[in-house]
Design an enzyme around this catalytic site. Sequence first.
Site, mmCIF file in Angstrom:
data_model
loop_
_atom_site.group_PDB
_atom_site.id
_atom_site.type_symbol
_atom_site.label_atom_id
_atom_site.label_comp_id
_atom_site.label_asym_id
_atom_site.label_seq_id
_atom_site.Cartn_x
_atom_site.Cartn_y
_atom_site.Cartn_z
ATOM 1 N N ASP A 19 -41.848 -69.485 122.719
ATOM 2 C CA ASP A 19 -42.385 -68.781 123.888
ATOM 3 C C ASP A 19 -43.771 -69.355 124.157
ATOM 4 O OD1 ASP A 19 -42.745 -66.754 125.906
ATOM 5 O OD2 ASP A 19 -43.936 -65.590 124.496
ATOM 6 N N SER A 20 -44.332 -69.008 125.297
ATOM 7 C CA SER A 20 -45.718 -69.412 125.588
ATOM 8 C C SER A 20 -46.661 -68.850 124.529
ATOM 9 C CB SER A 20 -46.133 -68.868 126.952
ATOM 10 O OG SER A 20 -46.095 -67.453 126.923
ATOM 11 N N CYS A 82 -38.533 -67.040 126.577
ATOM 12 C CA CYS A 82 -39.564 -66.937 127.612
ATOM 13 C C CYS A 82 -38.875 -67.069 128.963
ATOM 14 C CB CYS A 82 -40.572 -68.070 127.408
ATOM 15 S SG CYS A 82 -41.827 -68.170 128.681
ATOM 16 N N GLU A 161 -50.986 -60.534 124.752
ATOM 17 C CA GLU A 161 -51.187 -61.629 123.796
ATOM 18 C C GLU A 161 -52.388 -61.376 122.871
ATOM 19 O OE1 GLU A 161 -48.986 -64.166 123.971
ATOM 20 O OE2 GLU A 161 -49.973 -65.460 122.532
ATOM 21 N N CYS A 193 -40.197 -60.274 131.446
ATOM 22 C CA CYS A 193 -41.063 -61.162 130.652
ATOM 23 C C CYS A 193 -40.965 -60.659 129.224
ATOM 24 C CB CYS A 193 -42.497 -61.078 131.159
ATOM 25 S SG CYS A 193 -43.720 -61.832 130.059
ATOM 26 N N HIS A 195 -42.967 -60.602 126.883
ATOM 27 C CA HIS A 195 -44.142 -59.876 126.374
ATOM 28 C C HIS A 195 -44.032 -58.367 126.669
ATOM 29 C CE1 HIS A 195 -46.085 -63.842 126.139
ATOM 30 N NE2 HIS A 195 -47.102 -63.280 125.511
HETATM 31 N N1 DGL Z 1 -43.263 -64.354 127.681
HETATM 32 C C1 DGL Z 1 -43.162 -65.121 128.839
HETATM 33 C C2 DGL Z 1 -42.039 -64.763 129.766
HETATM 34 O O1 DGL Z 1 -41.053 -64.207 129.303
HETATM 35 C C3 DGL Z 1 -44.317 -65.807 129.457
HETATM 36 C C4 DGL Z 1 -45.539 -65.050 129.757
HETATM 37 C C5 DGL Z 1 -46.629 -66.011 130.139
HETATM 38 O O2 DGL Z 1 -46.939 -66.865 129.326
HETATM 39 O O3 DGL Z 1 -47.141 -65.908 131.269
HETATM 40 O O4 DGL Z 1 -42.080 -65.020 130.932
#
Ligand code: DGL
Length: 271
Positions: A19-20, A82, A161, A193, A195
């Site tokens: 993931d990011s 992600c 994050e 997302c 997150h």
């Molecule tokens: N967790 C990520 C997603 O599902 C990316 C969030 C990000 O880095 O902006 O989109």
Amino acid sequence: MPEPHAAETPAVACIGVFDSGLGGLSVLQALRRQLPQAPLRYLADSANAPYGDRSEAFIVERSQRIAQHLVAHGATLLVVACNTATAAAVARLRERWPALPIVGVEPGLKPAVAASRNGRIGVLATTGTLRSEKFRQLLARQGDAVHIVAQPCPGLADLIERGALDTPELRALVERCCAPLRDAGVDTVVLGCTHYPFVRHLIAAAMGAQVQLIDTGDAVARRAAQLWQASGAAPAAADVVMLETTGDVAAQQRVAAGWLAFRCEVSAADV
Ligand code: DGL
């Protein structure tokens, strides 16, 4: 150019997840529940997070480098945990590693349409996910009978994050993102997302108890588990999950210990 992956695979095969940053840990948790014994290697590209406002070319480049790293470290199955990276890069990854099974994540519009009673659905996601061609096609597949309100949440993944999951700043931002969905009368909200499941409690509080929240982490983990079992990977007993980061190791260690119910060995990755 398609690349082979088996030749460089070391003896112990694993599932590579990335993931990011730390959001994909919501998918990793679901994977660990599905496959408690499988060797898992997670890479958080925290030095480059968030991806949400990055260019598509940047995300494709990072995703390819990370996939290459995970394959070189034994990944025989890749989970792109992600939504933003899946939208921008999964097709390119499949082109480059045609023999490698790759599972991506996308906002759960289909389950949301099935669950909604009033046909009004909200989607919380990054700007990158919502502006992607992949999301446009996903929306088009839902037909005209439902009303879908797509709400970008710039800054939200970034705040999550940082690791603290209930700060006044986070509450205020969640409230700002949810207000338009409440005004639109949605009865179902898609967490688009990886997150966002970590602030599910805040989203639930902002939307009200009558609104259902849809997260696809378990569905993605089930699909990955099927592919892993079908691959005939030798049974292994991995009691530690490998967690690599391009960011700060100590910070990652703290967050992982607070968020996850299993042991992780955290190390730096030069990717
Ligand atoms: N967790 C990520 C997603 O599902 C990316 C969030 C990000 O880095 O902006 O989109």
